[in-house]
Design a protein around this motif. Sequence first.
Motif, PDB file in Angstrom:
ATOM      1  N   ASP A 173     -12.162  18.059  19.847  1.00 31.59           N
ATOM      2  CA  ASP A 173     -11.701  19.304  19.233  1.00 31.59           C
ATOM      3  C   ASP A 173     -11.441  20.397  20.260  1.00 31.59           C
ATOM      4  OD1 ASP A 173     -11.883  18.137  16.768  1.00 31.59           O
ATOM      5  OD2 ASP A 173     -13.829  19.004  16.271  1.00 31.59           O
ATOM      6  N   LEU A 174     -12.124  20.356  21.397  1.00 24.60           N
ATOM      7  CA  LEU A 174     -11.959  21.398  22.419  1.00 24.60           C
ATOM      8  C   LEU A 174     -10.994  20.994  23.525  1.00 24.60           C
ATOM      9  CD1 LEU A 174     -15.618  22.718  22.852  1.00 24.60           C
ATOM     10  CD2 LEU A 174     -13.746  23.754  21.565  1.00 24.60           C
ATOM     11  N   THR A 175     -10.593  19.725  23.564  1.00 26.89           N
ATOM     12  CA  THR A 175      -9.697  19.269  24.624  1.00 26.89           C
ATOM     13  C   THR A 175      -8.393  18.672  24.098  1.00 26.89           C
ATOM     14  OG1 THR A 175     -10.642  17.032  24.720  1.00 26.89           O
ATOM     15  CG2 THR A 175     -11.708  18.734  26.057  1.00 26.89           C
ATOM     16  N   GLY A 176      -8.406  18.190  22.855  1.00 26.24           N
ATOM     17  CA  GLY A 176      -7.236  17.479  22.353  1.00 26.24           C
ATOM     18  C   GLY A 176      -7.084  16.108  22.976  1.00 26.24           C
ATOM     19  N   GLY A 177      -8.123  15.624  23.669  1.00 24.97           N
ATOM     20  CA  GLY A 177      -8.037  14.350  24.367  1.00 24.97           C
ATOM     21  C   GLY A 177      -8.873  13.268  23.719  1.00 24.97           C
ATOM     22  N   LEU A 178      -9.561  12.493  24.551  1.00 30.44           N
ATOM     23  CA  LEU A 178     -10.384  11.379  24.092  1.00 30.44           C
ATOM     24  C   LEU A 178     -11.793  11.508  24.664  1.00 30.44           C
ATOM     25  CD1 LEU A 178      -7.947   8.346  24.603  1.00 30.44           C
ATOM     26  CD2 LEU A 178      -8.539   9.424  22.431  1.00 30.44           C
ATOM     27  N   ALA A 179     -12.733  10.855  24.021  1.00 23.64           N
ATOM     28  CA  ALA A 179     -14.106  10.789  24.512  1.00 23.64           C
ATOM     29  C   ALA A 179     -14.645   9.392  24.242  1.00 23.64           C
ATOM     30  CB  ALA A 179     -14.984  11.839  23.830  1.00 23.64           C
ATOM     31  N   GLU A 180     -15.551   8.960  25.101  1.00 26.80           N
ATOM     32  CA  GLU A 180     -16.106   7.614  24.955  1.00 26.80           C
ATOM     33  C   GLU A 180     -17.630   7.674  24.999  1.00 26.80           C
ATOM     34  OE1 GLU A 180     -15.646   3.073  26.679  1.00 26.80           O
ATOM     35  OE2 GLU A 180     -14.124   4.597  27.029  1.00 26.80           O
TER      36      GLU A 180
END
Length: 579
Positions: A173-180
């Motif tokens: 939500d704060l980066t618009g990217g991905l997390a693992e």
Amino acid sequence: MPCKRIPLCWKRGLVQQWGFRGRGLAWTSCGHASSCSEATRLIGDRGDLLAETADNPQEVQVKQGVLGDCWFLCACAALQKSKYLLSKVIPPGQPSWTDEKYRGCFTCRIWQFGHWMEVTVDDRLPCLGGKLCFSQCQTEDVFWLPLLEKVYAKVHGSYEQLWAGQVADALVDLTGGLAERWTLKDPGRKMEKERTGTVLEKTVFRRLMNLKEQCVISCSVLSSRQGTSELGEFHAFIVIDMLNLSKVAGKDIILLRIQNPWGRRCWKGPWREGGQGWSQLDPVVASELLSQIQEGEFWVEEEEFFKEFDEITTGFPITEEGQLQSLYTEKVLSHTQNLFGSWVKGQSAGGCRNNSSFPSNPKFWLKVCEQSEVCIALLQKHRKYSADWAGRVRTLTHVAKDSPSLAEGIQGKNYQAVGLHVWKVEKRRFNLPKTLSTPPVVGTVCHSYDREVYVRCDLSPGYYLVVPSTFLKNAEGHFLLRVFSTGRISLSEIKPPPIDAALCEELPPGIGESCVKVTLRQHCQDSKCHPIGFHIFQIPNKGNFTVIIATKIDRKRIQSQETLGHVLQEVSFTAVMKK
């Protein structure tokens, strides 16, 4: 509810939505310093929010209040890693409270389901006894964190909705990217490994720590043990630094510097202040390392870390151009494609591969133009926010172990159990049942209740069939399919043919009255179609004909057996469907 008011232009309608109107709670403005002595004490001389985050790192160090949103506060550290994210989430140039144009409100951006959404809140913050009762920075007159927390609470509906969650969700939500996410524990038994997911190896962890200046690395404690009794349960931390002291210690010693959002030191291990671990180092070195830690930070040895903590969550690095960087190869995933979709009951909600209706799920073409590292993510849209249980880090696996019905209630109100599978096809015209009967090129280990699941792989040039699915058949929902790649790609949805397309085809030109086109179409219920065909025989000297329907076919099929939270087991065999 009592309010400490400052004569500014408030947007009072927003104040009534924030919840936690408990006894003794007041809303204190962080408005003009000259308006009130109380405000002067809280604010000091600080102004622009964006400037606040660029000063002394100690001033922007997060500190958790009475709200259990450690998962969100850990993700906020991402704004300190990237100037791009900082200006994306907190737009620069907003009037500060020392500006005549200031009107008592601030605007931030939160990434939600494929879009950056602007959210404006007033500058009144909840207080207890004249002090902020929720998040704050170590320096009390720095307000970017509590205001951003208020923005995030507005997105979710209230502060109460932030009581528990996943660090990975907040990072997205704060980066618009991905997390693992990885687990740090090796359960030993195969079945337990399947439930816990990928186990993080130390070599991979050390490589991830090389990216600590570019992305957030968070660790979590999910269950209380002897060494972590003071750390609490279901609590998230930030891994700040890693030092290899082999040269100064004469033996292999790797220390990790951990930050606790609670803002107080709570580690009782050998490397606590005054602990026995420091006797292994030169007193000068030990004193230097201890002087580096701020309030709420502590050192822990690597072996201890893997023993006492349960999970690691890492966000993908974001470049200054706003592009994702691979956690595995550090290559820039410069090509992206997004498409929205949905599972519709009776049409495209085919369920997992256990169901014969699996082919009816939404299908997408992924064209890979060159050898590429590709990440494909399936993000589902929440159906309804609901209050979570009294934990801090929401982990369905552990909730389900203690209370399966509670786990079903928590996630069942918000998300479906979803999975993602990818097949390579040689050409765009292919046999769908035959393709789906073979093992996929890559796929999720199992269907899970996570808000977002993703797969990573190296793909050669060609066409790929991407099928997102829910575990249960006829489970409705909306989703966003995102693809990140190092090379050129193209993503498009495969549109299902019109229902009566076969019946609406025109006869080829040149066919006279003596030619007849015969079409046999079966009407399938719940996509359970039978293999069919027919033959036409001419009877001598008569114009009648006979239609024989055949239902026998030889083809390879696959038997899929998957239970929720377990790996998919595949058995290939040849079957003949009889009449």
